[in-house]
Design a protein around this motif. Sequence first.
Motif, PDB file in Angstrom:
ATOM      1  N   ARG A  29       0.828  -1.210   0.000  1.00  0.00           N
ATOM      2  CA  ARG A  29       0.000   0.000   0.000  1.00  0.00           C
ATOM      3  C   ARG A  29       0.863   1.259   0.000  1.00  0.00           C
ATOM      4  O   ARG A  29       0.571   2.233  -0.699  1.00  0.00           O
ATOM      5  CB  ARG A  29      -0.921  -0.005   1.223  1.00  0.00           C
ATOM      6  CG  ARG A  29      -2.165  -0.874   1.058  1.00  0.00           C
ATOM      7  CD  ARG A  29      -3.153  -0.594   2.156  1.00  0.00           C
ATOM      8  NE  ARG A  29      -2.600  -0.925   3.478  1.00  0.00           N
ATOM      9  CZ  ARG A  29      -2.674  -2.140   4.037  1.00  0.00           C
ATOM     10  NH1 ARG A  29      -3.276  -3.128   3.386  1.00  0.00           N
ATOM     11  NH2 ARG A  29      -2.156  -2.359   5.229  1.00  0.00           N
ATOM     12  N   LEU A  30       1.947   1.230   0.801  1.00  0.00           N
ATOM     13  CA  LEU A  30       2.815   2.407   0.913  1.00  0.00           C
ATOM     14  C   LEU A  30       3.487   2.741  -0.422  1.00  0.00           C
ATOM     15  O   LEU A  30       3.437   3.883  -0.892  1.00  0.00           O
ATOM     16  CB  LEU A  30       3.873   2.165   1.993  1.00  0.00           C
ATOM     17  CG  LEU A  30       4.961   3.249   2.105  1.00  0.00           C
ATOM     18  CD1 LEU A  30       4.350   4.576   2.546  1.00  0.00           C
ATOM     19  CD2 LEU A  30       6.054   2.790   3.082  1.00  0.00           C
ATOM     20  N   LEU A  31       4.091   1.733  -1.034  1.00  0.00           N
ATOM     21  CA  LEU A  31       4.865   1.994  -2.249  1.00  0.00           C
ATOM     22  C   LEU A  31       3.982   2.121  -3.487  1.00  0.00           C
ATOM     23  O   LEU A  31       4.389   2.732  -4.488  1.00  0.00           O
ATOM     24  CB  LEU A  31       5.920   0.900  -2.446  1.00  0.00           C
ATOM     25  CG  LEU A  31       6.976   0.838  -1.326  1.00  0.00           C
ATOM     26  CD1 LEU A  31       8.047  -0.193  -1.660  1.00  0.00           C
ATOM     27  CD2 LEU A  31       7.626   2.205  -1.110  1.00  0.00           C
ATOM     28  N   ASP A  32       2.771   1.521  -3.430  1.00  0.00           N
ATOM     29  CA  ASP A  32       1.811   1.729  -4.528  1.00  0.00           C
ATOM     30  C   ASP A  32       1.586   3.212  -4.764  1.00  0.00           C
ATOM     31  O   ASP A  32       1.586   3.692  -5.914  1.00  0.00           O
ATOM     32  CB  ASP A  32       0.451   1.093  -4.179  1.00  0.00           C
ATOM     33  CG  ASP A  32       0.356  -0.347  -4.683  1.00  0.00           C
ATOM     34  OD1 ASP A  32       1.369  -0.844  -5.204  1.00  0.00           O
ATOM     35  OD2 ASP A  32      -0.706  -0.956  -4.542  1.00  0.00           O
ATOM     36  N   ARG A  33       1.365   3.945  -3.671  1.00  0.00           N
ATOM     37  CA  ARG A  33       1.049   5.361  -3.794  1.00  0.00           C
ATOM     38  C   ARG A  33       2.226   6.142  -4.393  1.00  0.00           C
ATOM     39  O   ARG A  33       2.031   7.054  -5.199  1.00  0.00           O
ATOM     40  CB  ARG A  33       0.678   5.930  -2.417  1.00  0.00           C
ATOM     41  CG  ARG A  33      -0.662   5.423  -1.898  1.00  0.00           C
ATOM     42  CD  ARG A  33      -1.151   6.271  -0.753  1.00  0.00           C
ATOM     43  NE  ARG A  33      -0.270   6.149   0.419  1.00  0.00           N
ATOM     44  CZ  ARG A  33      -0.424   5.233   1.380  1.00  0.00           C
ATOM     45  NH1 ARG A  33      -1.426   4.365   1.293  1.00  0.00           N
ATOM     46  NH2 ARG A  33       0.394   5.192   2.404  1.00  0.00           N
ATOM     47  N   VAL A  92      15.106  -4.441  -7.430  1.00  0.00           N
ATOM     48  CA  VAL A  92      14.817  -5.423  -6.387  1.00  0.00           C
ATOM     49  C   VAL A  92      14.770  -4.701  -5.034  1.00  0.00           C
ATOM     50  O   VAL A  92      15.688  -3.942  -4.692  1.00  0.00           O
ATOM     51  CB  VAL A  92      15.886  -6.529  -6.355  1.00  0.00           C
ATOM     52  CG1 VAL A  92      15.770  -7.362  -5.094  1.00  0.00           C
ATOM     53  CG2 VAL A  92      15.739  -7.424  -7.578  1.00  0.00           C
ATOM     54  N   THR A  93      13.683  -4.941  -4.295  1.00  0.00           N
ATOM     55  CA  THR A  93      13.597  -4.461  -2.904  1.00  0.00           C
ATOM     56  C   THR A  93      13.903  -5.642  -2.003  1.00  0.00           C
ATOM     57  O   THR A  93      13.281  -6.696  -2.114  1.00  0.00           O
ATOM     58  CB  THR A  93      12.196  -3.909  -2.597  1.00  0.00           C
ATOM     59  OG1 THR A  93      11.219  -4.935  -2.777  1.00  0.00           O
ATOM     60  CG2 THR A  93      11.870  -2.737  -3.511  1.00  0.00           C
ATOM     61  N   THR A  94      14.883  -5.494  -1.122  1.00  0.00           N
ATOM     62  CA  THR A  94      15.337  -6.652  -0.372  1.00  0.00           C
ATOM     63  C   THR A  94      15.912  -6.269   0.985  1.00  0.00           C
ATOM     64  O   THR A  94      16.443  -5.163   1.150  1.00  0.00           O
ATOM     65  CB  THR A  94      16.408  -7.422  -1.155  1.00  0.00           C
ATOM     66  OG1 THR A  94      16.852  -8.541  -0.397  1.00  0.00           O
ATOM     67  CG2 THR A  94      17.607  -6.523  -1.464  1.00  0.00           C
ATOM     68  N   ALA A  95      15.766  -7.198   1.933  1.00  0.00           N
ATOM     69  CA  ALA A  95      16.433  -7.060   3.234  1.00  0.00           C
ATOM     70  C   ALA A  95      17.652  -7.956   3.290  1.00  0.00           C
ATOM     71  O   ALA A  95      18.354  -8.010   4.291  1.00  0.00           O
ATOM     72  CB  ALA A  95      15.455  -7.426   4.357  1.00  0.00           C
ATOM     73  N   HIS A  96      17.931  -8.674   2.165  1.00  0.00           N
ATOM     74  CA  HIS A  96      19.072  -9.596   2.118  1.00  0.00           C
ATOM     75  C   HIS A  96      20.370  -8.827   1.945  1.00  0.00           C
ATOM     76  O   HIS A  96      20.421  -7.797   1.273  1.00  0.00           O
ATOM     77  CB  HIS A  96      18.921 -10.581   0.952  1.00  0.00           C
ATOM     78  CG  HIS A  96      17.936 -11.670   1.233  1.00  0.00           C
ATOM     79  ND1 HIS A  96      18.300 -12.887   1.747  1.00  0.00           N
ATOM     80  CD2 HIS A  96      16.583 -11.706   1.082  1.00  0.00           C
ATOM     81  CE1 HIS A  96      17.213 -13.644   1.890  1.00  0.00           C
ATOM     82  NE2 HIS A  96      16.159 -12.942   1.481  1.00  0.00           N
ATOM     83  N   SER A  97      21.412  -9.354   2.522  1.00  0.00           N
ATOM     84  CA  SER A  97      22.743  -8.768   2.319  1.00  0.00           C
ATOM     85  C   SER A  97      23.813  -9.844   2.222  1.00  0.00           C
ATOM     86  O   SER A  97      24.994  -9.547   2.312  1.00  0.00           O
ATOM     87  CB  SER A  97      23.086  -7.810   3.484  1.00  0.00           C
ATOM     88  OG  SER A  97      23.080  -8.520   4.716  1.00  0.00           O
ATOM     89  N   THR A 118      11.918   0.149   2.983  1.00  0.00           N
ATOM     90  CA  THR A 118      12.129   0.982   1.800  1.00  0.00           C
ATOM     91  C   THR A 118      11.633   2.399   2.016  1.00  0.00           C
ATOM     92  O   THR A 118      10.442   2.610   2.290  1.00  0.00           O
ATOM     93  CB  THR A 118      11.405   0.360   0.589  1.00  0.00           C
ATOM     94  OG1 THR A 118      11.873  -0.963   0.404  1.00  0.00           O
ATOM     95  CG2 THR A 118      11.671   1.184  -0.672  1.00  0.00           C
ATOM     96  N   ALA A 119      12.514   3.355   1.875  1.00  0.00           N
ATOM     97  CA  ALA A 119      12.133   4.769   1.924  1.00  0.00           C
ATOM     98  C   ALA A 119      11.564   5.152   0.563  1.00  0.00           C
ATOM     99  O   ALA A 119      12.182   4.873  -0.477  1.00  0.00           O
ATOM    100  CB  ALA A 119      13.338   5.638   2.262  1.00  0.00           C
ATOM    101  N   PRO A 120      10.376   5.777   0.516  1.00  0.00           N
ATOM    102  CA  PRO A 120       9.766   6.140  -0.776  1.00  0.00           C
ATOM    103  C   PRO A 120      10.694   6.945  -1.674  1.00  0.00           C
ATOM    104  O   PRO A 120      10.721   6.723  -2.887  1.00  0.00           O
ATOM    105  CB  PRO A 120       8.543   6.957  -0.355  1.00  0.00           C
ATOM    106  CG  PRO A 120       8.187   6.435   1.000  1.00  0.00           C
ATOM    107  CD  PRO A 120       9.495   6.117   1.672  1.00  0.00           C
TER     108      PRO A 120
END
Length: 453
Positions: A29-33, A92-97, A118-120
Amino acid sequence: MSETSPIPESDFLSKLTVLYVEDDPDIHRLLDRVIQAHAGALVTARDGEEGLRLFELKRPDIIVTDILMPTLDGLEMTRLIRDLEPEIPIIVTTAHSDAEFFMRSIDLGIDRYVLKPTAPQTLLKALQHCAKALRHRRETESANRYVRFILDIQPNLLLVTEHERLEYINRAFLNLLGFQSLEQFLVSGARLGDRLLDRAGKPLVDPSASPNADHWLTTLLNVSQEHGVVHLRRADQPQGRVTPYAITFNALPELNRYIFSFSDVTHLEKEKQQLEIQAFTDALTGTCNRARLQGVLNAELRRSQRHELPLSVILCDIDHFKRINDRFGHQTGDDVLRQVSALMAANIRAEDVLARWGGEEFMIVSPQNDLESQRMLAEKLRGLIEATCIPTVGNITCSFGVAQRRDDDTIRDLTERADRALYVAKEGGRNRVEVAVNSEFGVTTAERRDNRA
């Protein structure tokens, strides 16, 4: 997506469709906007399987995807999409490192990484970066399509090289080669160097040369800078037939490219050959004229001296030719010249050269023929001419002078000795052969007979 007019770079993202794949509803919802506010259109999916299906259906411009998702994860979906469209930008949006993730991402050619949470603004910057790269690629592709269109409508054969690699061949050139595309030509194993021929149809590039070497490019550059004509064989042309093409090229050093143009000059080659024939052929008898004979004598004298080979000449004169013209007319005299020259041409070697020396005189140049062999040839021709009955005129005779090259001879020395020998033959009664031996002359008929007509 098509562009009909230039779009400011900052607004280009607003013309693109973005596919966003994320299974977490809150993040979704956050990144859709954010994406909807800046992209032209948004397509969303909840897992990799739905994302792949929507990609095939909607064909978006950019993909934003999470990695860990049910059914089909983001990297596996990316791999399948890359098989369908290798150049599409993927974020790619990821928390992997961990290293394994990054190695897989590198292999798949991921364009940008955005770490979670993720910061918009960070995602927006990644989208704008991908939009900028996509815009540049599409502009380049559009320019390339236009250039290729221009190249393909040209009647000339055109090819473009990058370094020593064939980058492009236009439609006219492909048709000549018998291929539908450059890729088909390259996959076939055919080599351009094998198609570059001389007038006789022999390859200009050594057929044994390595196929990876740039000999064909060097050959094209050399031909362009020298005589400028190369011969090609069309796919529909029979073996042995070749077509001449004039080559010009433009160099683009900053791009390491050459553009070659091949123009069919068949009509020019034919005109050139006709002009050469006219310039070097006696119009009446069809033999070499005096100008061509001079070139032959020069070449044969140099070869004879260089390799220490014999070189002999015969000078022939039709006896009492003025009487023939006076009695029967000049047209009959011309017929006599044609028939005598044809008889001699039919009875000399292929390597011998028959030329009209002037008026009713002919010269035969015989490379690698010694004095005795030349004397026998002259005697043979003398007998054949004497035995031939020419319509209207009847039987005629000819006198011959024979000379062989000496070590310090010039062309003038050699031909003057043959001329003096001919003079002796004429003074000695005509219808005879005289041979220049040192400073004396010897008649070759069995007896000194006076055959004055």
